[in-house]
Design a protein around this motif. Structure first.
Motif, mmCIF file in Angstrom:
data_model
loop_
_atom_site.group_PDB
_atom_site.id
_atom_site.type_symbol
_atom_site.label_atom_id
_atom_site.label_comp_id
_atom_site.label_asym_id
_atom_site.label_seq_id
_atom_site.Cartn_x
_atom_site.Cartn_y
_atom_site.Cartn_z
ATOM 1 N N LEU A 265 57.170 29.250 25.362
ATOM 2 C CA LEU A 265 57.130 28.285 26.814
ATOM 3 C C LEU A 265 58.663 27.514 26.405
ATOM 4 O O LEU A 265 59.296 27.455 27.445
ATOM 5 C CB LEU A 265 56.212 27.334 26.927
ATOM 6 C CG LEU A 265 54.611 27.891 27.222
ATOM 7 C CD1 LEU A 265 53.726 26.612 27.113
ATOM 8 C CD2 LEU A 265 54.687 28.042 28.621
ATOM 9 N N GLU B 137 50.905 25.900 19.354
ATOM 10 C CA GLU B 137 50.044 26.274 20.485
ATOM 11 C C GLU B 137 50.012 25.041 21.427
ATOM 12 O O GLU B 137 49.871 23.754 20.803
ATOM 13 C CB GLU B 137 48.414 26.466 20.201
ATOM 14 C CG GLU B 137 47.604 25.340 19.478
ATOM 15 C CD GLU B 137 46.214 25.725 19.527
ATOM 16 O OE1 GLU B 137 45.691 26.659 20.158
ATOM 17 O OE2 GLU B 137 45.609 24.626 19.338
ATOM 18 N N ARG C 15 47.673 23.210 23.979
ATOM 19 C CA ARG C 15 46.354 23.122 24.802
ATOM 20 C C ARG C 15 46.182 21.550 24.640
ATOM 21 O O ARG C 15 46.121 20.781 23.611
ATOM 22 C CB ARG C 15 45.602 23.697 23.592
ATOM 23 C CG ARG C 15 44.277 24.308 24.004
ATOM 24 C CD ARG C 15 43.575 25.206 23.522
ATOM 25 N NE ARG C 15 43.683 25.436 22.023
ATOM 26 C CZ ARG C 15 42.502 25.651 21.262
ATOM 27 N NH1 ARG C 15 41.563 25.989 21.867
ATOM 28 N NH2 ARG C 15 42.675 25.748 20.094
ATOM 29 N N ASP D 57 40.615 24.528 26.808
ATOM 30 C CA ASP D 57 41.685 25.241 27.418
ATOM 31 C C ASP D 57 42.190 26.508 26.799
ATOM 32 O O ASP D 57 42.060 26.439 25.471
ATOM 33 C CB ASP D 57 42.963 24.255 27.525
ATOM 34 C CG ASP D 57 42.601 22.908 28.677
ATOM 35 O OD1 ASP D 57 41.851 23.266 29.429
ATOM 36 O OD2 ASP D 57 43.590 22.101 28.519
ATOM 37 N N SER D 58 42.820 27.426 27.681
ATOM 38 C CA SER D 58 43.570 28.482 26.893
ATOM 39 C C SER D 58 44.754 28.096 26.036
ATOM 40 O O SER D 58 45.529 27.125 26.464
ATOM 41 C CB SER D 58 43.956 29.727 27.577
ATOM 42 O OG SER D 58 42.922 30.132 28.646
ATOM 43 N N SER D 59 44.626 28.521 24.787
ATOM 44 C CA SER D 59 46.105 28.411 24.169
ATOM 45 C C SER D 59 47.094 28.994 24.504
ATOM 46 O O SER D 59 47.046 30.309 24.773
ATOM 47 C CB SER D 59 45.771 28.874 22.508
ATOM 48 O OG SER D 59 46.705 28.567 21.650
ATOM 49 N N GLU D 60 48.336 28.310 24.702
ATOM 50 C CA GLU D 60 49.539 29.138 25.082
ATOM 51 C C GLU D 60 50.543 28.960 23.911
ATOM 52 O O GLU D 60 50.361 27.883 23.100
ATOM 53 C CB GLU D 60 49.980 28.388 26.443
ATOM 54 C CG GLU D 60 49.092 28.257 27.524
ATOM 55 C CD GLU D 60 49.884 27.792 28.701
ATOM 56 O OE1 GLU D 60 50.856 28.326 29.285
ATOM 57 O OE2 GLU D 60 49.363 26.807 29.223
ATOM 58 N N ASP D 61 51.295 30.222 23.755
ATOM 59 C CA ASP D 61 52.404 30.060 22.803
ATOM 60 C C ASP D 61 53.253 29.024 23.084
ATOM 61 O O ASP D 61 54.401 29.306 23.938
ATOM 62 C CB ASP D 61 52.824 31.446 22.684
ATOM 63 C CG ASP D 61 54.120 31.762 21.550
ATOM 64 O OD1 ASP D 61 54.581 30.614 21.188
ATOM 65 O OD2 ASP D 61 54.230 32.979 21.354
ATOM 66 N N THR E 259 56.621 20.895 30.082
ATOM 67 C CA THR E 259 55.141 20.998 30.538
ATOM 68 C C THR E 259 54.982 19.755 31.365
ATOM 69 O O THR E 259 55.568 18.757 31.115
ATOM 70 C CB THR E 259 54.090 21.576 29.993
ATOM 71 O OG1 THR E 259 53.885 20.635 29.018
ATOM 72 C CG2 THR E 259 54.445 22.847 28.993
#
Length: 164
Positions: free
Chosen positions: A156, A141, A143, A148-152, A117
């Protein structure tokens, strides 16, 4: 000891931690868990010098953190744990410290790293450690900020690795 946040961020204590994370995850202590930082007095001093005055900050080895976690002396302590890499978290969990969720915040880019990322780049060793954490049942997570929204993160990571 109650762990209120476990975060990977190779910048350790910086603006996001000082202004956002510490307010959402109130802690008595910020603990840098790193054998490398704990052994380097200059680096440790520089990192800890920016800690907020109302929160105790320390940098300890993985084995010292394991002992502190299990010590009755720290039973009523709330702590934010900051790590440089996922391998150190695997070692701490294997030493008996129960960490259920890890916030992946920042791992800087370098030539031996694959960028996953904008803020996270990993080595092969990091990828193996993230997979091990996932196998251990740790929620990973991505973030940057609490708002912010938590992303897996494991998803990713896996998606990015399949593309290349």
């Amino acid at each position: 000891m109650k762990i209120v946040l476990s975060r990977i961020d190779d910048r350790f204590i910086h603006g996001q931690v000082l202004t956002r994370w510490i307010k959402v995850n109130e802690a008595d202590r910020i603990i840098i868990v790193s054998d490398e930082v704990a052994a380097d007095e200059m680096r440790k001093t520089l990192i800890l010098s920016v800690a907020p005055s109302n929160v105790k900050a320390s940098a300890v080895s993985i084995s010292k953190m394991e002992k502190a976690f299990h010590s009755l002396r720290y039973n009523d302590t709330t702590a934010m744990l900051l790590f440089e890499n996922p391998s150190d978290i695997v070692s701490l969990i294997e030493a008996g410290v129960p960490i259920k969720t890890v916030n992946v915040g920042g791992m800087r880019f370098a030539n031996d790293r694959k960028q996953i990322t904008k803020s996270v780049s990993v080595t092969e060793k990091d990828i193996s450690a993230f997979e091990k954490l996932n196998q251990l049942g740790v929620k990973l997570e991505l973030r940057q900020l609490p708002s912010d929204s938590s992303e897996d993160f494991i998803q990713l990571l896996r998606n990015e690795m399949k593309l290349n």
